[in-house]
Write an enzyme that holds these catalytic residues in place. Structure first.
Site, short mmCIF file in Angstrom:
data_model
loop_
_atom_site.label_atom_id
_atom_site.label_comp_id
_atom_site.label_asym_id
_atom_site.label_seq_id
_atom_site.Cartn_x
_atom_site.Cartn_y
_atom_site.Cartn_z
N LYS A 195 2.69 31.43 12.34
CA LYS A 195 2.49 30.90 10.99
C LYS A 195 3.48 29.77 10.75
O LYS A 195 4.69 29.97 10.86
CB LYS A 195 2.75 32.00 9.96
CG LYS A 195 1.73 33.11 9.97
CD LYS A 195 0.62 32.83 9.00
CE LYS A 195 -0.38 33.96 8.97
NZ LYS A 195 -1.63 33.57 8.30
N LYS A 233 -13.79 35.76 9.49
CA LYS A 233 -13.36 37.09 9.05
C LYS A 233 -14.62 37.86 8.68
O LYS A 233 -15.16 37.68 7.59
CB LYS A 233 -12.43 36.97 7.84
CG LYS A 233 -11.10 36.27 8.12
CD LYS A 233 -10.30 36.13 6.84
CE LYS A 233 -8.84 35.79 7.11
NZ LYS A 233 -8.63 34.58 7.93
#
Ligand code: MG
Length: 333
Positions: free
Chosen positions: A136, A243
């Protein structure tokens, strides 16, 4: 066929605060649905909308469940608003068994913590056998993170690759700096460099994708089925982070992705084991061009009963099948 519908809400603290460019996230909220057919057979689903991905909320999902009046059939499912993609997925998956898998096991990307903590975490992930890593970024100052990139790459074995996820946290100039820096390095892709709601984001993302050799991936730009279709129509050549938990019409949308030859990264929405069973079932049954799964997220919750399979370099379908939805339903009052 008509089913009896029940739902239960859950609130689960994460083991550690999830840091993203959207800010800290401490509590996972969602709801479970349970459908029972007249013959007594039972199916479960999980609606776990993600803050920052569209406008769907658990409150709206619960209100919709109440409005359904304790029953569901195919016609009433088709009238659930498209904006409630996570709830549509939950209800549809509770109606249907897991699809047949096309694979026995799939590779998983290791999730590294943001910032300098990635340098401490990477060696143990390498030791565990991971070869695809995700870091990240856009959490700390770009100069600091850019300086860390080579230190991080130096810890990874030859043949490894790394995904950089900015969660839409950069401006155009910073994104260009990162794309310059990533060129010639083992960066599989840079994920969501610009925010979905940035002015001109679509044109800018298409431009960056064409101007640099490093691939881009869309994540926040793909809130639901309609977004995926729009980017396919735009001719997006980069990766699609899918997702399944947020795709109300997963079969149709994923069918379009495989027909388009798209490269897909199936990813967790930080759902619990109940929803993960469904999401992973979808990933294992997809026939297209996939990359390492973005499901290296567990253990995730303080209450470990709600976790999916612990992060490992490969995930076996047997471990997915073994997740028992009724245990989590019963644990959630
Ligand atoms: Mg992402």
């Amino acid at each position: 066929m008509e089913f009896r519908l029940e739902h239960r809400r859950y609130q689960l603290p994460f083991r550690s605060t999830v840091r993203t460019a959207h800010g800290p996230w401490e509590l996972r909220q969602g709801l479970y649905v349970r459908l029972e057919a007249a013959d007594g057979s039972v199916g479960f689903g999980e609606a776990s909308p993600v803050p920052g991905f569209g406008d769907e909320t658990v409150e709206a999902d619960e209100a919709q469940c109440l409005a359904l009046g304790g029953k569901l059939d195919a016609a009433s499912l088709s009238r659930v608003p498209r904006a409630l993609g996570a709830l549509r997925r939950a209800l549809a998956s509770a109606m249907n068994p897991l699809p047949l898998p096309l694979h026995k096991s799939l590779a998983v990307a290791a999730l590294l913590p943001a910032g300098r903590a990635a340098l401490l975490s990477a060696p143990e992930k390498v030791e565990a056998g991971f070869r695809v890593f995700k870091w990240k970024v856009a959490v700390e100052a770009a100069d600091d993170e850019l300086a860390m990139l080579d230190d991080l790459i130096a810890l990874l074995p030859h043949g490894s690759s790394i995904r950089l996820d900015a969660n839409g946290g950069w401006n155009l100039r910073t994104a260009e700096r990162w794309l310059d820096r990533a060129s010639g390095r083992p960066v599989e892709f840079i994920e969501q460099p610009l925010a979905r709601d940035m002015k001109g984001a679509e044109d800018a993302l298409m431009g960056l994708s064409g101007d640099y050799p490093v691939a881009l991936a869309l994540d926040e730009s793909l809130v639901g089925d309609a977004d995926v279709s729009r980017w396919i129509d735009l001719g997006w050549k980069g990766f699609f982070v899918a997702k399944p938990a947020l795709l109300g019409d997963a079969a149709q949308t994923l069918g379009r992705l495989s027909a388009a030859g798209a490269r897909v990264v199936f990813s967790s929405a930080l759902e619990t084991g109940l929803g993960a069973r469904v999401s992973l079932g979808i990933a294992f049954a997809w026939p297209g061009n996939r990359c390492a799964l973005g499901f290296g997220v567990w253990p995730l919750f303080v209450d470990a009963r709600y976790d999916g399979p612990a992060a490992a370099p490969f995930l076996r379908f047997d471990d997915v099948k073994r997740l028992d939805p009724s245990t989590l339903w019963n644990a959630t009052i």
